[in-house]
Motif scaffolding. Sequence first.
Motif, PDB file in Angstrom:
ATOM      1  N   SER A 226       0.822  -1.205   0.000  1.00 19.37           N
ATOM      2  CA  SER A 226       0.000   0.000   0.000  1.00 19.37           C
ATOM      3  C   SER A 226       0.859   1.260   0.000  1.00 19.37           C
ATOM      4  O   SER A 226       0.574   2.232  -0.720  1.00 19.37           O
ATOM      5  CB  SER A 226      -0.922  -0.009   1.222  1.00 19.37           C
ATOM      6  N   GLN A 227       1.932   1.270   0.792  1.00 21.71           N
ATOM      7  CA  GLN A 227       2.781   2.447   0.914  1.00 21.71           C
ATOM      8  C   GLN A 227       3.699   2.636  -0.286  1.00 21.71           C
ATOM      9  O   GLN A 227       3.917   3.754  -0.749  1.00 21.71           O
ATOM     10  CB  GLN A 227       3.604   2.361   2.196  1.00 21.71           C
ATOM     11  N   GLN A 228       4.260   1.524  -0.811  1.00 24.62           N
ATOM     12  CA  GLN A 228       5.254   1.633  -1.875  1.00 24.62           C
ATOM     13  C   GLN A 228       4.649   1.695  -3.278  1.00 24.62           C
ATOM     14  O   GLN A 228       5.293   2.188  -4.206  1.00 24.62           O
ATOM     15  CB  GLN A 228       6.240   0.472  -1.786  1.00 24.62           C
ATOM     16  N   ILE A 229       3.441   1.166  -3.442  1.00 24.43           N
ATOM     17  CA  ILE A 229       2.801   1.204  -4.759  1.00 24.43           C
ATOM     18  C   ILE A 229       1.519   2.025  -4.702  1.00 24.43           C
ATOM     19  O   ILE A 229       1.457   3.131  -5.219  1.00 24.43           O
ATOM     20  CB  ILE A 229       2.507  -0.219  -5.282  1.00 24.43           C
ATOM     21  N   SER A 230       0.495   1.480  -4.037  1.00 28.45           N
ATOM     22  CA  SER A 230      -0.788   2.161  -3.925  1.00 28.45           C
ATOM     23  C   SER A 230      -1.697   1.325  -3.041  1.00 28.45           C
ATOM     24  O   SER A 230      -1.596   0.091  -3.042  1.00 28.45           O
ATOM     25  CB  SER A 230      -1.426   2.346  -5.302  1.00 28.45           C
TER      26      SER A 230
END
Length: 291
Positions: A226-230
């Motif tokens: 969630s944090q690194q991509i979406s």
Amino acid sequence: MEDGRDFWWHDVVDPQSATHRYRPMPAEHPLFLLYTSGTTPVVDTWSQTETGSHAIRPLWRYKPLKAGSAQQPVDGIAVAIVDEQGEEVPNGEEGFLVITHPWPSMLRGVWGDEGRFYRAYFKQFANKGYYATGDRAKRDEDGDIWILGRADDVINVAGHRLSTAGIESVIGSAYDVAETAVIGVPNESKGEVVVAYVVVRGRSNHLLEGREDAEKLAADLKDSVSQQISPIAKPARIYFVGDLPRTRSGKIMRRVVRALETDKPLGGLSTLVDPGIVDRIRDERANRGAF
């Protein structure tokens, strides 16, 4: 601690998986960083059986390496990254990797089936005459090429196209993860959702002994994606399994994983190195469930 090294091979490689088979190594892996920053380079190259040779590879003696990038095509091979209409996309944008002109070692046909030769490699961009590699890629601001994965390994979640390779890279970079396979599964409201099958490292197997530890690990992996991509790319479900179905060359057979998840026919399993893996994954899914 000899020869100036700060860690040993067994510090970063699971001893239980020290077999001589192909395994993808994320660019963030300590071994990859060690050897790409020293005098013994490990380089990313791109090729296919059909290309007959390396097609993209770094000129590491003359240009700094970029961990994870195959960088530039070899002399005699012209490549482009294009959209669905065959038009080149700007640097930084993802597209289809194509070879635009014939090259010395190219395949000449499919024995006994010239129609398949055309359908598989040239039909997609017939108006341009391009060879379709079936891979997606992008160029960075320097024009260096980054291979993103197979074009058919794209998940459409609520209208957003997500690369399975990108999600696998994030999950695979976690300390406790040895390997992962990410697939898209049909969903009525979103079109597809992300599902991940994860193999933990031998040193981390204790995390699967209790439900609470396994839930925490799964939550951490979802948060990382969630944090690194979406947040859209966050897996809807994670299954922890002992191994993944693979061919003798080490390639993960994601169609088998997808068939297990969707209760579809498995298809041919003759290329599986371990046919028993299918039943073991079924048992692990039933006993441990999803997270």
